[in-house]
Design a protein around this motif. Structure first.
Motif, short mmCIF file in Angstrom:
data_model
loop_
_atom_site.label_atom_id
_atom_site.label_comp_id
_atom_site.label_asym_id
_atom_site.label_seq_id
_atom_site.Cartn_x
_atom_site.Cartn_y
_atom_site.Cartn_z
N GLY A 1 57.17 54.84 40.96
CA GLY A 1 56.78 53.98 39.85
C GLY A 1 55.52 53.20 40.17
N MET A 2 55.02 52.48 39.19
CA MET A 2 53.78 51.71 39.32
C MET A 2 54.12 50.23 39.44
SD MET A 2 50.64 51.48 36.62
CE MET A 2 50.47 53.28 36.66
N LEU A 3 53.83 49.65 40.59
CA LEU A 3 54.16 48.25 40.85
C LEU A 3 53.25 47.33 40.04
CD1 LEU A 3 56.05 46.44 42.54
CD2 LEU A 3 54.26 46.37 44.28
N LEU A 4 53.85 46.39 39.35
CA LEU A 4 53.12 45.41 38.54
C LEU A 4 53.19 44.07 39.24
CD1 LEU A 4 51.72 44.76 35.79
CD2 LEU A 4 54.00 44.24 34.90
N ARG A 5 52.03 43.44 39.44
CA ARG A 5 51.97 42.14 40.12
C ARG A 5 51.49 41.05 39.17
NH1 ARG A 5 52.63 42.47 45.53
NH2 ARG A 5 52.43 44.53 46.50
N THR A 6 51.85 39.82 39.48
CA THR A 6 51.37 38.68 38.71
C THR A 6 49.93 38.37 39.13
OG1 THR A 6 52.11 37.06 40.36
CG2 THR A 6 53.71 37.74 38.67
N ARG A 7 49.32 37.43 38.44
CA ARG A 7 47.94 37.04 38.79
C ARG A 7 47.88 36.44 40.19
NH1 ARG A 7 45.25 34.35 33.33
NH2 ARG A 7 45.25 36.27 32.09
N GLU A 8 49.01 35.88 40.65
CA GLU A 8 49.05 35.31 42.00
C GLU A 8 49.32 36.37 43.06
OE1 GLU A 8 49.46 32.50 38.96
OE2 GLU A 8 50.88 34.11 39.43
#
Length: 501
Positions: free
Chosen positions: A200-207
């Motif tokens: 899958g494609m890991l999604l990160r926050t702006r931090e």
């Protein structure tokens, strides 16, 4: 207790998929294998005939093969595939939507599996499915262990229970494809881009914090759900534990589960051994009735039943007033050593009030660049002395010295990344931390790096070392054995002892 391998949730190339299930067939750790495309009907590397062929190979190896149906049925072609699966009488079926339940009931099929995406949260619903022919149900991953126990106790007839025990949590499904959207493509012209993301494609926050995982039309957790360390609490709540496939180390994880279930390895040791095999930090919050992304330690889990009992009005017996004092009274806190009693009590009360407030959490911040430029040029001895003094003031119950013996005489460094601070220190033979006397240009034998915010959060107990380490926010360089020793010590440090009287 049996171990099952859940259906493959990701889109892998054809040969990789065949090779994976060939290794699964040869393995002796798994009892049940679920097969089939459950996420997206556009994934055509394998057709129905291929899944039937793999199922036959799995069954020939002595394992139970189960054909899983698609979770979101959207078209006539999806229905056609669903009918072909239901018509296959050679294998048990896992129904993942009510359309599959209807077709199974109409065909007179018995003994099928009620999948977790049927969202069975009450006995009446499960009784209805049992009447239609279900003989096993997979509990929703977000269902707490205590609820599963109550659920099973309220069932009029026994039924096999399966619990999601390892893998990224399947959180939601949508008619839209998030992977295609990420690549600015339409769902019907997605170019099968999800085949590029084996986990899958890991999604990160702006931090930069790991937040979610995008898997086509499926949204998953970023962290990896694992009940490996909780097996003693899981025992008796289910007959089957499900492991969800990942692109690497799936069979190694299954082997750790098998060793722990067979009593050859302690669950805590198996969990520790699994950490290096995870694609992201672990979590187990749902099982304990907490937020899913949380990782509840064994110590916290032991305290939890007491808290639950208190909430339900069950009180423990009052301590004996005549009981003699403990032979070894708990060590005094830093407050108790240096402050007058009345002021100490006031500060401790305010600190506890702040720590227990649900909104009290250290905000995200970084040291401003101008301040970092200044701190780089300042002498390093004063902040190093402050660091070693704080470590030395910690009582042994909070920071045990005995396990740190391998650090004696070693050149260690704490690197505050955003402040540009490099604090060199060592541990002497008396168990006291001191600034290192190594030459200014000498390389440390072990360096631990993080932002100032993460170091403070670690000290306050808001974050644990394992979480920061697997999120790549806590970096350890140099001697591997020293690094693991420091990380494990940070993870097990009892920061709450700071407030002991």
């Amino acid at each position: 207790m049996k171990l099952s391998l859940g259906p493959l949730l990701y889109y892998w190339p054809r040969q990789q998929t065949f090779d994976f299930y060939e290794a699964v067939a040869a393995s002796n750790t798994l009892d049940i294998v679920y097969l089939g495309e459950t996420v997206c009907s556009r994934r055509h590397e394998l057709r129905c005939e291929d899944w039937f062929e793999i199922a036959a190979r799995i069954a020939a190896s002595g394992k139970e093969a189960v054909l899983s149906t698609q979770t979101l049925v959207e078209s006539e072609s999806d229905l056609k595939t669903l009918r072909r699966i239901v018509e296959n009488a050679d294998f048990r079926i896992e129904a993942n939507d009510m359309g599959a339940v209807r077709l199974l009931a109409a065909a007179g099929r018995r003994g099928w599996v009620a999948g977790a995406t049927l969202n069975v949260f009450n006995p009446d619903t499960l009784n209805l499915l049992v009447a239609e022919g279900a003989s096993r149900w997979a509990a929703p991953p977000e269902m707490p262990g205590a609820d599963i126990a109550d659920f099973r106790a309220g069932m009029p007839a026994p039924i096999e229970t399966e619990i999601f025990a390892y893998g990224r949590l399947p959180l939601a499904y949508s008619a839209r494809c998030f992977t295609a959207r990420h690549h600015n493509l339409q769902k019907d012209a997605c170019a099968f881009r999800c085949i590029e993301d084996g986990d899958g494609m890991l999604l990160r926050t702006r931090e930069g914090e790991a937040f979610l995982t995008l898997n086509g039309i499926q949204t998953q957790s970023a962290r990896v759900y694992s009940l490996l360390g909780d097996l003693e609490r899981v025992a008796g709540h289910a007959e089957i534990l499900r492991i969800s496939p990942q692109s690497a180390h799936t069979l190694e994880i299954a082997a750790l589960f098998r060793e722990a279930l067979d009593g050859r390895t302690a669950p805590a040791a198996a969990h520790e051994a699994s950490l290096a095999l995870l694609p992201e930090a672990p979590c187990n919050g749902f099982w304990h009735g907490r937020a899913g992304h949380e990782q509840i330690s064994a110590e916290d889990a032991e305290r939890q039943p007491k808290d639950v009992s208190a909430a339900n009005g069950v009180c423990a017996a009052a301590p004996d007033a005549e009981a003699p004092p403990a032979e070894n009274p708990p060590p005094q806190s830093l407050f108790a050593r240096f402050l007058p009693e009345r002021l100490r009590e006031h500060l401790e009360a305010r600190f506890r009030q702040w720590a227990q407030a649900p909104h009290a959490r250290l905000p995200a911040f970084t040291v401003p660049a101008p301040i970092a430029k200044i701190s780089v040029r300042l002498p390093k001895l004063p902040p190093t002395l402050a660091l070693t003094a704080a470590l030395n003031l910690a009582p042994d119950s909070m920071l045990p010295r005995a396990p740190l013996a391998p650090l004696i005489g070693r050149h260690l460094r704490l690197h505050v990344l955003d402040a540009g601070l490099r604090l060199d220190f060592t541990l002497n033979a008396k168990g006291r931390f001191r600034p290192s006397r190594a030459a200014a240009n000498a390389q440390p034998e072990m360096t631990i790096s993080a932002s100032l915010r993460d170091f403070i959060a670690l000290a306050l107990g808001e974050e644990d070392a394992d979480t920061l380490f697997f999120a790549r926010r806590l970096l350890i360089e140099g001697d591997t054995s020293l690094g693991l020793l420091v990380k494990n010590t940070l993870s097990s440090t009892k920061w709450s002892d700071f407030l002991r009287r």
